[in-house]
Design a protein around this motif. Structure first.
Motif, PDB file in Angstrom:
ATOM      1  N   SER D  57       0.832  -1.198   0.000  1.00 43.07           N
ATOM      2  CA  SER D  57       0.000   0.000   0.000  1.00 43.07           C
ATOM      3  C   SER D  57       0.867   1.249   0.000  1.00 43.07           C
ATOM      4  CB  SER D  57      -0.952  -0.012   1.189  1.00 43.07           C
ATOM      5  OG  SER D  57      -0.227  -0.161   2.385  1.00 43.07           O
ATOM      6  N   LEU D  60       2.256   1.822  -3.411  1.00 39.21           N
ATOM      7  CA  LEU D  60       1.299   2.402  -4.356  1.00 39.21           C
ATOM      8  C   LEU D  60       1.160   3.903  -4.122  1.00 39.21           C
ATOM      9  CD1 LEU D  60      -1.381  -0.408  -4.461  1.00 39.21           C
ATOM     10  CD2 LEU D  60       0.225   0.273  -6.248  1.00 39.21           C
ATOM     11  N   ILE D  61       1.245   4.303  -2.855  1.00 39.17           N
ATOM     12  CA  ILE D  61       1.193   5.735  -2.580  1.00 39.17           C
ATOM     13  C   ILE D  61       2.448   6.411  -3.121  1.00 39.17           C
ATOM     14  CG2 ILE D  61       1.215   7.439  -0.734  1.00 39.17           C
ATOM     15  CD1 ILE D  61      -0.739   5.746   0.747  1.00 39.17           C
ATOM     16  N   GLN D  64       1.969   6.959  -6.699  1.00 38.21           N
ATOM     17  CA  GLN D  64       1.158   8.153  -6.929  1.00 38.21           C
ATOM     18  C   GLN D  64       2.019   9.397  -6.910  1.00 38.21           C
ATOM     19  OE1 GLN D  64      -1.464   9.179  -7.957  1.00 38.21           O
ATOM     20  NE2 GLN D  64      -2.509   7.210  -8.084  1.00 38.21           N
ATOM     21  N   VAL D  67       4.036   9.698  -9.977  1.00 41.93           N
ATOM     22  CA  VAL D  67       3.217  10.118 -11.116  1.00 41.93           C
ATOM     23  C   VAL D  67       2.958  11.624 -11.019  1.00 41.93           C
ATOM     24  CG1 VAL D  67       0.918   9.960 -12.088  1.00 41.93           C
ATOM     25  CG2 VAL D  67       2.153   7.884 -11.477  1.00 41.93           C
ATOM     26  N   ALA D  84       4.442  -7.044  -7.315  1.00 37.80           N
ATOM     27  CA  ALA D  84       3.140  -7.427  -7.866  1.00 37.80           C
ATOM     28  C   ALA D  84       2.162  -6.259  -7.792  1.00 37.80           C
ATOM     29  CB  ALA D  84       2.589  -8.623  -7.088  1.00 37.80           C
ATOM     30  N   ALA D  85       2.185  -5.558  -6.645  1.00 39.50           N
ATOM     31  CA  ALA D  85       1.284  -4.426  -6.490  1.00 39.50           C
ATOM     32  C   ALA D  85       1.637  -3.331  -7.488  1.00 39.50           C
ATOM     33  CB  ALA D  85       1.365  -3.898  -5.066  1.00 39.50           C
ATOM     34  N   ASP D  88       0.628  -4.153 -11.111  1.00 41.06           N
ATOM     35  CA  ASP D  88      -0.801  -3.954 -11.238  1.00 41.06           C
ATOM     36  C   ASP D  88      -1.149  -2.473 -11.244  1.00 41.06           C
ATOM     37  OD1 ASP D  88      -2.804  -6.086 -11.298  1.00 41.06           O
ATOM     38  OD2 ASP D  88      -3.780  -4.747  -9.843  1.00 41.06           O
ATOM     39  N   LYS D  92      -2.715  -0.365 -14.457  1.00 39.11           N
ATOM     40  CA  LYS D  92      -3.989   0.350 -14.377  1.00 39.11           C
ATOM     41  C   LYS D  92      -3.796   1.838 -14.596  1.00 39.11           C
ATOM     42  CE  LYS D  92      -6.175  -3.099 -11.551  1.00 39.11           C
ATOM     43  NZ  LYS D  92      -5.880  -3.726 -10.275  1.00 39.11           N
ATOM     44  N   ARG D  96      -5.549   4.116 -17.390  1.00 41.81           N
ATOM     45  CA  ARG D  96      -6.510   5.146 -17.006  1.00 41.81           C
ATOM     46  C   ARG D  96      -6.017   6.553 -17.311  1.00 41.81           C
ATOM     47  NH1 ARG D  96      -7.674   2.244 -11.216  1.00 41.81           N
ATOM     48  NH2 ARG D  96      -8.690   0.417 -12.112  1.00 41.81           N
ATOM     49  N   HIS D 100       0.113  10.259 -18.925  1.00 42.97           N
ATOM     50  CA  HIS D 100       1.225  10.303 -17.961  1.00 42.97           C
ATOM     51  C   HIS D 100       1.687   8.898 -17.631  1.00 42.97           C
ATOM     52  CE1 HIS D 100      -1.156  13.981 -17.331  1.00 42.97           C
ATOM     53  NE2 HIS D 100       0.022  14.552 -17.253  1.00 42.97           N
ATOM     54  N   LYS D 118       1.576 -12.640 -14.426  1.00 47.22           N
ATOM     55  CA  LYS D 118       1.357 -11.226 -14.162  1.00 47.22           C
ATOM     56  C   LYS D 118       2.105 -10.313 -15.129  1.00 47.22           C
ATOM     57  CE  LYS D 118       0.439 -11.304  -9.165  1.00 47.22           C
ATOM     58  NZ  LYS D 118      -1.010 -11.103  -9.205  1.00 47.22           N
TER      59      LYS D 118
END
Ligand SMILES: Nc1ncnc2c1ncn2[C@@H]1O[C@H](COP(=O)(O)OP(=O)(O)OP(=O)(O)O)[C@@H](O)[C@H]1O
Ligand SMILES: Nc1ncnc2c1ncn2[C@@H]1O[C@H](COP(=O)(O)OP(=O)(O)OP(=O)(O)O)[C@@H](O)[C@H]1O
Ligand SMILES: [Mg+2]
Ligand SMILES: [Mg+2]
Lengths: 315, 433, 232, 389, 249
Positions: D57, D60-61, D64, D67, D84-85, D88, D92, D96, D100, D118
């Motif tokens: 988690s 992933l932040i 962000q 990005v 893996a996270a 993914d 995505k 989406r 960027h 994967k």
């Protein structure tokens, strides 16, 4: 037979190792009632102090000085921090010791770096004590056994020959009254906490080179020690001792006994195939979950007997 | 009768105060993504939205934890189990929906998490809640460890190390949203957070909620009033699992992946920290804690490698100076504020805050310098700090940092004592009034 | 003079409970302190033991007690029996008694045997955890425990609360015995009869102040004090 | 737009801080040397680090945040769960927000599934998979070994190691018998004596283990102490801290898989490489085990150069199938089907007989066997979805 | 008519120590019964047995003819028997009002209702307010119970016991530590709120005992040595010997 004998020996030695790690915590957590998450940090500091001292003046000096340093540190922590936190209850203590653990870990990282340090068993003890069916038992493991026994005796004497244990227990319910009887409660608490810290330090001195001295050692040591103490029962030194041995034997024999629930079912005539519900779980052999058995045992123990094996009180 | 009128007056005032604060907090939560809009690129600041979403989820999680720790007096070390397992369930359900086996509106997915959380909590909770105090704490700790172990060992349900992934764009939205952009998920999470918060707030005022508090204070007496304390703890535990499950579902939808970390000790620890740093005595305390901890961990963690020291110092400072948590600190000022005596304090606060800030600056400088030197980052040449690059070899910096810390600290200490004295004076005045 | 309180004020946080108490206890004297519920008698005891914040002066054999820690005060020779007994629930009765000793194994005027002779009940309950004792037994224990420290002055807060009438008699005799063995007593007692029977002097408190001081005889004569400060 | 930024997210704090810290330092060291030769497109590379505490988690932040700052290249090493996270998340995100997009690569996450089930167009792996590790270890077993014991950590990675080792044993060494098979949880065992007793009782001559960190150190320490006469074929014994913990007792008994070690330069005689190593050793007190990343950065550099931009889509397209030679002269190839690198790898033994010792232990790593990238090509199940453009 | 509470040959031992040794006692419906006896005689233990806090070693305890020995306290409470504690025992951090509401919840049938708001329950709140009034605690209704004065705490303890409206009420030393005036007020309170109920109490204050009780039983070291009307018991020489001592004189 051969394996059995070696395993009994291993179980005993493992149990004594666990007791060595857990003894200081028993003093602090189970007897003082302080949820001390920084205990493992003191253990780690003990190992690092010992490393520094032993590479300068030798292991035997470190064996004495490093625990004393940890004890001193413990005294300071108790006097300037924990005492205040104690007044606000268990969770305050928990947060305090957690904060401390964070800081200590980071400081250790900053001072000694992220990798393991070469803290080694002293050459005087680096030989084989005896062999059982070709499996060597090193002198150092014998030394650990000796020190654990000495720790047990020391704490036992402290608690039975002095009234410190009583004073502390009494203070948990009526601190003012204990003071009114003429006992210096803060001093007793400081002494005992320092004692527990020194024991943690001693465990670090001895465990640090037997195991590995690195910044994550505190983090990985913490849980199992808590489990041993709680399983043994709060307030009971003997409980902690027996629990250590039980955990040592359980984990040792779990490794050796290669069976799974599926095997047992097969003996009852029920075959477990991949299609059987929970087949993945049923096929787990005992050695795979050996290290988790202490947790499992603790959960079951507490469910049926919340005060633990030989505990003297519930909370 | 007179009692009732006093109560109503008091209550009304409190509600006015309370709802004002609640609505502005909600307003802020709705507007924040637009306030920190990235105008240069014409898009939302993804990091900010991610943090906001995480804060919302963690608020629900922390509040559900407080149903145990604050209301029922049960200290749990394994609460993440009831966020993580429902998160796994939700992600499997999402995959089933995507595969066409199931049809559930996307907006109602959190309910899936909630219900599975309820079931898991009921399953684990029934034996566990027979115990309380340390035994309860250690059982939850053990269960947390065992579930984490299972999550790494068994791949069928937990997906192994890589966890289970899903795509949240399910096309089952009742509102016609795709939920691809993070901002849509944020608003969904916010909506559910509001629902969960309101429900938990109401729950605290029901017979169950009150009896849970009674059990916390004196579990034995409860039995002589006809209640079974085990039953009460069990209900409270199960419902707490429900809300943790909602948080779990939102977690699954936000990250679109669930790994064993979601049931792990770190997250369980976070629940405890958020709740107690925020304050257990006040309903909204855990929310404050959630905001702070998310900021500490994600933001400070990104800025500084030494975040552990800051968190550690924060914990210790909290215990020393605000044992009731941040909310406790804030609530303390309520009466003073209402009687308009807060101005009298402001100057004293400023007198503490200014040197205090300097001390903090000095401390941060020292820690950062120390951490960079020790970790050998100085090979890069400089420490990035306060927007500028600093040379860690310069003795001036070290000296300056130490001086700031010492001088600022000692002044703040002295002023702190004066503040405490002032406080006592004012508090005496208010309590008399 | 063994103990002398002068203009003693005491506080619980913000609330001001004692408003200038003057009181003294002579060597070997039994002094009773009377008053209604909540008037501040227990607070006076706590102030002497250093358990509440206080101002003024408390002199004991030339020491000023104010500012000392409770354990230092106790070591000067003052024993204390709190009103709520405060036995240590997880320790056995005997361990409770032993904690009363200032130093392990060092007995003074009172030995375990003396205690068991006075309260035979306690002997048979020696090894029971104090938390399991009956209310009255706990009361006996609390008194006995304070004696183990061999005090020269003992502050006793409601020693007969919860005791059966016959035991009340025993406690009365015990108090006399304590005085006979040379210790002074500051006695807080609800039961007027006993207080008047055994005490040498009587103080009556009202609203955090001393409102009467005299001998039991004087007190018995002064009906107004009794009516105004002790009865409904 | 002055520099080409690479966002590295790894654990920078907590129990695994060592990994992240050393990764970023070594990467920085290598990038400095690449930048000193001009970087790519006339721009220099800049490394930006993000702590993820080894939690998906948090990673992933961090993604962000990268990005938001328009960082085109995302890089992580530790933790296949994190990888893996991120795969993914990147997949995505790129779908989406096509304006960027980012490209993600790893040089440390080894779970085979990352380039199999994967696999993603946006993801490149510059490290062998555990399946390849298992193969390398099995093929390294000397002919006289007839009985081996398998011991691995009990989670997906270790289970895969166990499964694949068994598979390759059957394939390459049918004469070898697996005397035992053990999975142990990570970081929970404090005393390995009971495992040692069991291994001893099994009569195994070699131990194949995928364990790492303190577990591995404790295992080897317990083994040498009890006088267990086996060779340890490990994947990770060369990584930071383990040589220190094993110490002299591990002499000639411990074998490790490596992409690089300090002694290779010496054997090779390449002056530039020698310089790189000696300078590193002078300024750092741990081994330069990430030396092979130089080849990875060079591939990236070349791809950017060839694509003429840092646009992830273009760079990814160019990277596919690209080959180059590393400083030791071995070939690196980025396989187009699954974006799995085929790179050289080495089996080394821990011995006194070396020029550069490891972590001041007096012992160091000496290569005893070399695998070329093409030797290690295993089939893939990847069905890659490539973007329309 | 079946007695409200009947004990038949009840025994209780802790380990080897026999504390209650064959107590048989019947308490009629609507009677006020006092149990007196020396300290450590087993009075509190007897209450603990009756109220389910401790299991009996042997014997039968019947409430309205139904055996209740060895059942859980909550079951016994639901069958209509309630008790107070010698050492004050309520919910320290809840307000006085909430303490009383907690006592009323089960009898009014709320169980663990998590779908109803306490403040909206008129019946409950009315009952609680009435109790506040009777206990003279209305002015303290929103105060935390732990902050009450001693006498107020005692009153609340009694209120908490009786508020639920149980038929049989056991009070353990309700006036301990009170001065004369407060003891008298408490006696009056007890008399008022146990109107029409069966009351069993333990008390050492003879004024209270003789002021309240219809019948008195004397328990001495596990045996009932006398039981009867206050006058008879007071005159009994065995009772004087064992319990009353000089005071009776
Ligand atoms: N811990 C406390 N905090 C605040 N106020 C207290 C505390 N203890 C006692 N008080 C208040 O101080 C006053 C005096 O109490 P104290 O206990 O000294 O009375 P007392 O004369 O001993 O009465 P009692 O007969 O009830 O024991 C009372 O009004 C009481 O409410
Ligand atoms: N759990 C226990 N274990 C051992 N002994 C116990 C236990 N509980 C009570 N006792 C003993 O039983 C006896 C009776 O105690 P109980 O509390 O019933 O007395 P009581 O009649 O209420 O006395 P009092 O008037 O002093 O309150 C006491 O001697 C006490 O020590
Ligand atoms: Mg009093
Ligand atoms: Mg009693």
């Amino acid at each position: 037979m051969e394996l059995l004998l070696v395993s009994v020996l291993n179980g005993l030695l493992y149990g004594m190792l666990l007791f060595m790690l857990a003894s200081g915590l028993t003093l602090i957590f189970s007897i003082m009632g302080v949820l001390n998450f920084a205990h493992a940090s003191l253990y780690m500091l003990g190992a690092y102090f010992a490393y520094e001292i032993s590479r300068r003046v030798g292991f035997w000096v470190a064996l004495v000085i490093a625990p004393l340093l940890c004890g001193l540190l413990g005294a300071l922590i108790e006097t300037y921090g924990l005492r205040k936190a104690h007044r606000h209850g268990h969770v305050a203590e928990l947060l305090f010791t957690f904060g401390l653990a964070f800081i200590v870990e980071k400081l250790v990282l900053m001072v000694w770096g992220p990798t393991a340090v070469p803290y080694r068993v002293p050459p005087e003890l680096d030989f084989t004590l005896f062999s059982v069916y070709g499996t060597h038992v090193s002198a150092y493991r014998g030394f650990i056994l000796l020190i654990s026994a000495a720790m047990f005796a020391a704490i036992w004497l402290l608690l039975t020959r002095t009234r410190m244990g009583f004073v502390i227990q009494a203070s948990l319910s009526h601190p003012d009254m204990v003071a009114s009887l003429g006992h210096n409660v803060p001093r007793v608490f400081t002494t005992v906490f320092a004692g527990g810290a020194a024991l943690a330090g001693l465990a670090g001195v001895i465990g640090g080179n037997y195991l590995v001295t690195e910044p994550a050692m505190a983090f990985s040591m913490g849980p199992i020690v808590f489990v041993v103490v709680v399983f043994g029962g709060l307030g009971s030194l003997a409980g902690c001792f027996i629990a250590s041995l039980i955990m040592g034997f359980v984990q040792t024999f779990a490794v050796v006994l290669d069976i799974s629930p599926a095997d047992l079912l097969a003996r009852l005539g029920v075959a477990v195939t991949p299609a059987t519900p929970l087949a993945e779980v049923l096929r787990v052999p005992l050695p795979r979950i050996g290290p988790f058995l202490p947790f499992l045992l603790m959960v079951f123990m507490l469910l049926v007997r919340p005060r633990g094996l030989l505990g003297t009180r519930d909370t | 009768m007179s009692g009732a009128t006093i109560r109503r007056r008091g209550g009304a005032r409190r509600t006015w105060w309370g709802s004002w604060a609640w609505f502005s907090a909600l307003g802020l939560a709705v507007l924040l993504p637009w306030i920190i809009f990235d105008w240069r690129h014409g898009r939302h600041d993804g990091f900010a939205v991610a943090l906001l979403t995480q804060t919302a989820i963690m608020s629900v999680f922390a509040l559900s934890y407080n149903m145990l720790s604050g209301q029922s007096g049960l200290l749990s070390f394994g609460h993440a189990v009831f966020l993580g397992l429902p998160a796994y369930v939700t992600i499997h359900v999402m995959n089933a929906i995507a595969a066409g086996h199931l049809w559930i509106p996307e907006e109602l997915l959190p309910l899936v998490g909630g219900i599975s959380g309820l079931l898991f909590a009921a399953l684990f909770g029934y034996p566990t809640t027979r115990q309380r105090a340390t035994a309860f704490a250690m059982i939850t700790f053990g269960i947390g460890e065992l579930v984490t172990a299972a999550a790494t060992m068994f791949q069928g349900f937990f997906g192994g190390e890589g966890g289970v992934t899903a795509d949240r764009a399910l096309n089952t939205s009742l509102l016609g949203l795709s939920y691809e952009p993070a901002i849509e998920v944020y608003y969904l999470a916010l909506a559910w957070t509001v629902i969960a918060v309101v429900l938990m707030r109401l729950l605290a005022r029901t017979p169950l909620g009150r009896m849970a508090e009674a059990c916390r204070d004196n579990h034995e007496r409860v039995r002589f009033l006809g209640y079974d304390p085990h039953g009460i703890r069990f209900c409270q535990f199960a419902l707490s699992g429900f809300f943790a499950g909602i948080a779990g579902a939102l977690y699954a939808m936000t990250y679109e992946i669930v790994t064993y970390d979601a049931v792990g000790a770190t997250l369980s620890g976070n629940a405890l920290f958020m709740t107690f740093i925020g304050g257990v005595g006040v309903f909204w305390g855990p929310i404050v804690g959630a905001v702070l901890v998310v900021i500490m961990q994600s933001w400070v963690g990104l800025v500084s490698n030494a975040w552990q020291i800051y968190v550690g110092v924060l914990f210790i400072a909290m215990v020393m100076y605000a044992p009731g948590g941040l909310a406790g600190l804030i609530v303390l000022h309520g009466p003073v504020w209402q009687e308009g005596r807060i101005q009298a304090l402001l100057l004293s606060y400023a007198r503490v805050a200014l040197p205090g800030l300097l001390a903090v600056l000095g401390f941060v400088a020292l820690v950062e310098l120390g951490s960079s030197v020790m970790l050998g980052e100085h090979e890069k040449g400089a420490v990035r700090l306060f927007g500028g690059a600093l040379d860690p070899a310069s003795p001036w910096l070290w000296g300056g940092g130490a001086a700031l810390l010492l001088i600022g600290g000692s002044i703040a200490r002295r002023q702190g004592r004066a503040l405490a004295a002032r406080w006592a004076l004012i508090a005496e005045g208010t309590s008399a009034g | 003079m063994t103990l002398q309180l002068t203009r003693l004020h005491a506080y619980y946080g913000k609330s001001h409970v004692l408003h200038g108490i003057n009181l003294d206890v002579g060597e070997g004297e039994i002094v009773a302190l009377l008053g209604r519920n909540g008037v501040g008698r227990s607070t006076t005891c706590k102030a002497i033991m250093g358990l509440v914040a206080a101002k003024g002066s408390i002199a004991y054999r030339g020491h000023n007690l104010l500012g000392l820690r409770p354990d230092q005060i106790a070591r000067l020779g003052i024993g204390y029996v709190p009103e709520d007994r405060q036995v240590f629930p997880t320790l056995t009765l005997r361990q409770n008694l032993e904690l009363g000793l200032k130093r392990a194994g060092r007995f003074g005027r009172w030995r375990l045997e003396d205690i068991y002779a006075l309260f035979p009940n306690l002997r048979s309950r020696q090894n029971v955890a104090a938390g399991q004792l009956s209310g009255g037994e706990q009361q006996m224990l609390a008194i006995s425990r304070s004696l183990m420290g061999d005090p020269d002055l003992i502050v006793v807060d409601e020693p007969t609360e919860g005791l059966a009438p016959k035991l009340v008699e025993q406690v009365r005799e015990m108090l006399c015995e304590i005085a006979r063995r040379g210790a002074a007593i500051l006695l807080i007692e609800q039961k007027l009869t006993i207080a008047l029977q055994i005490s040498h002097r009587v103080y009556v408190m009202g609203h955090g102040r001393v409102v009467f001081e005299g001998t039991p005889g004087e007190f018995a004569k002064d009906d107004s004090v009794r009516r105004q400060w002790l009865e409904v | 737009e002055d520099s080409i930024r690479i966002g590295l997210t790894d654990p920078m704090s907590g129990a695994f801080a060592q990994t992240g810290q050393q990764n970023s330092q070594q990467a920085q060291y290598l990038l400095d040397s690449i930048n000193s030769k001009g970087g790519a497109l006339g721009r220099t590379f800049e490394l930006v680090t993000y702590d993820n505490k080894l939690q998906p988690s948090e990673a992933l932040i961090a993604l962000q945040s990268m990005v938001d700052h328009n960082i085109p290249f995302v890089w992580s090493n530790a933790g296949s769960n994190v990888a893996a996270a991120l795969i993914d998340g990147v997949e995505k995100h790129n779908a989406r927000d096509p304006d960027h997009r980012v490209l993600y690569f790893t040089a440390g996450s080894t779970a085979p599934e990352l380039t199999n089930e994967k696999c993603s167009f946006w993801f490149f792996r510059f490290v062998p998979t555990t399946e390849q590790f298992a193969e390398m270890l099995v093929r390294a077993l000397p002919p006289e070994v007839k009985k081996v014991y398998l011991l691995n950590p009990d989670y997906l990675y270790g289970q895969a190691m166990q499964r694949d080792s068994t598979k390759f044993l059957a394939q390459y060494r049918p004469d070898v018998q697996a005397a035992g098979n053990e999975l142990i949880p990570v970081g929970k065992v404090k005393d390995f004596s009971s495992y040692i007793a069991k291994i001893k009782a099994s009569g195994a001559q070699a131990l194949i283990t995928g364990n790492f960190g303190p577990d591995l150190s404790l295992l080897i320490k317990a083994g040498t102490e009890a006088g267990l006469d086996v060779s340890y074929y490990t994947v990770w014994a060369g990584t930071g801290g383990t040589p220190t913990a094993i110490g002299p007792a591990g002499n000639s008994r411990v074998f490790a898989l490596q992409a690089f070690n300090d002694n290779m330069a010496d054997e090779q005689g390449d002056a530039a490489l020698k310089d790189l190593v000696t300078r590193f050793r002078a300024t750092h007190d741990y081994d330069f085990d990430a030396g092979s990343w130089r080849a990875m950065f060079e591939l990236l550099q070349a791809a950017i150069q060839k694509a003429g931009s840092t646009d992830p889509a273009k760079v990814a397209q160019v990277l596919e199938g690209m080959t180059s030679r590393d400083m030791l002269g071995h070939e690196w190839a980025m396989r187009a089907e699954d974006h799995q690198v085929l790179m050289p790898y080495y089996v080394s033994v821990f011995t006194k007989d070396v020029k550069y010792d490891s972590e001041h232990t007096g012992l160091g790593w000496k290569v005893i066997k070399t695998y070329e990238g093409k030797d290690l090509a295993l089939p893939t199940t990847c069905k890659m979805k490539r973007p329309a453009t | 008519m079946t007695p409200a509470l009947a004990l038949r040959d009840v025994h209780k031992s802790f380990g080897a120590t026999r504390i209650i040794q064959g107590v048989s006692l019947e308490i009629r419906r609507g009677e006020r019964h006092a149990i007196i006896g020396p300290n450590g005689a087993g009075k509190t233990t007897l209450f603990n047995l009756i109220s389910g806090r401790l299991p009996v070693s042997s014997g039968v305890i019947a409430l309205n003819g139904r055996p209740i020995q060895n059942r859980s306290p909550q079951k016994i409470r639901r069958l209509g028997l309630t008790r107070s504690f010698q050492i004050i025992s309520f919910f320290h951090r809840l307000s006085v009002l909430d303490n009383l509401r907690c006592a009323l919840l089960w009898p009014l049938g709320y169980r663990v209702a998590f779908w109803r708001l306490l403040d909206r329950e008129r019946r409950l709140n009315q009952a609680a307010e009435e109790w506040l009034e009777r206990l003279a605690l209305t002015a303290r209704r929103d105060v935390q119970a732990g902050a009450l004065s001693y006498a107020e705490q005692r009153a609340l303890e009694i209120g908490l016991t009786v508020a639920g409206g149980a038929e049989v009420v056991l009070l353990d030393e309700p006036t301990a530590g009170m001065d004369r005036g407060e003891a008298d007020r408490t006696t009056a309170l007890i008399r008022e709120i146990t109107q029409g109920k069966t009351l069993v109490m333990v008390e050492h204050d003879m004024n209270v005992v003789f002021g309240l009780a219809d019948r008195i039983s004397v328990l001495v070291y596990g045996h009932l040595i006398a039981s009867g009307a206050p006058g008879d018991v007071r005159g009994d020489p065995a009772v004087q010997e064992a319990y009353l001592g000089a005071e009776a004189a």
